[in-house]
Scaffold this motif. Structure first.
Motif, PDB file in Angstrom:
ATOM      1  N   SER A 173      -3.005  11.658  -8.617  1.00  0.00           N
ATOM      2  CA  SER A 173      -3.479  10.459  -8.263  1.00  0.00           C
ATOM      3  C   SER A 173      -2.774   9.820  -9.552  1.00  0.00           C
ATOM      4  O   SER A 173      -2.194   8.672 -10.145  1.00  0.00           O
ATOM      5  N   LEU A 232       0.993  -1.154   0.175  1.00  0.00           N
ATOM      6  CA  LEU A 232      -0.045   0.049   0.157  1.00  0.00           C
ATOM      7  C   LEU A 232       0.975   1.475   0.106  1.00  0.00           C
ATOM      8  O   LEU A 232       1.350   1.619   0.567  1.00  0.00           O
ATOM      9  N   THR A 263      -1.101  -1.345  -4.385  1.00  0.00           N
ATOM     10  CA  THR A 263      -2.113  -0.420  -4.611  1.00  0.00           C
ATOM     11  C   THR A 263      -1.520   0.829  -4.019  1.00  0.00           C
ATOM     12  O   THR A 263      -1.397   1.300  -2.734  1.00  0.00           O
ATOM     13  N   THR A 269      -4.234  11.327  -1.061  1.00  0.00           N
ATOM     14  CA  THR A 269      -5.184  12.051  -0.156  1.00  0.00           C
ATOM     15  C   THR A 269      -4.460  12.963   0.040  1.00  0.00           C
ATOM     16  O   THR A 269      -3.750  13.533  -0.129  1.00  0.00           O
ATOM     17  N   LYS A 275       0.679   5.304   0.581  1.00  0.00           N
ATOM     18  CA  LYS A 275      -0.108   6.340   0.432  1.00  0.00           C
ATOM     19  C   LYS A 275       0.527   7.542   0.790  1.00  0.00           C
ATOM     20  O   LYS A 275       1.536   7.393   1.094  1.00  0.00           O
ATOM     21  N   GLU A 284      -2.361   4.881  -2.945  1.00  0.00           N
ATOM     22  CA  GLU A 284      -3.934   5.867  -1.993  1.00  0.00           C
ATOM     23  C   GLU A 284      -3.358   7.317  -1.916  1.00  0.00           C
ATOM     24  O   GLU A 284      -2.367   7.609  -1.685  1.00  0.00           O
TER      25      GLU A 284
END
Length: 171
Positions: A61, A41, A80, A84, A43, A82
């Motif tokens: 993104s 992940l 993945t 934000t 982030k 992410e």
């Protein structure tokens, strides 16, 4: 060939992600890599000069995804992504955070003092002017232990805004 440990991988990815974001006018606020089952992940916390909304998060993104795909040898496996924006509870730790908080109410904690509230005025690379109890006081960043923006549910008092905007100068 296995990929590097989490902290080392984040350090390797940071310049790649930062460059991609800066090319479209965004700032990399934070990057973290965690193992999530068989995937990693990634982030990414992104900010912009005037904050960042959903459209900007989508654009960020896309550019981060393209940059990571171009450097997939670093991750070496499925991941993945992410992306934000920073939350309102993000600590103000850099001069650019303070500049973006101009005229906002903040809660400040200084060493060996109780927390207090002030409204952000002019700031530079070493400190910030804060309106506290009707007085403008300059506080050097090095004398701030922690500061966060406060959520205001009504418009700030006009007189406070006027005191902070009446003089001209760099923000």
């Amino acid at each position: 060939m296995s990929s590097p440990p989490r902290g080392e991988l984040a350090a390797q990815l940071a310049p790649v992600v930062r460059e991609a974001l800066e090319a479209v006018g965004f700032d990399l606020d934070a990057l973290d890599v965690n193992q999530a089952g068989r995937r990693r992940l990634v982030k990414v916390v992104v900010d912009g000069e005037d904050g960042i909304g959903l459209d900007e998060v989508a654009e960020a993104s896309r550019v981060v995804s393209a940059a990571l795909d171009a450097h997939d040898h670093l991750i070496n496996g499925p991941y993945t992504l992410e992306v934000t924006s920073p939350g309102v509870d993000r600590p103000l730790t850099k001069p650019r955070h303070w500049k973006r908080a101009h005229l906002r109410l903040v809660k400040v904690k200084q060493p060996e003092q109780v927390e207090w509230f002030g409204r952000v005025g002019d700031c530079d690379d070493t400190g910030v002017e804060l309106l506290h109890q009707g007085e403008i006081k300059r506080v050097e960043y090095r004398h701030i232990e922690r500061a966060v923006m406060e959520i205001e549910f009504k418009q700030p008092p006009v007189d406070e805004l006027a005191r902070l905007t009446k003089k001209e100068g760099p923000r």
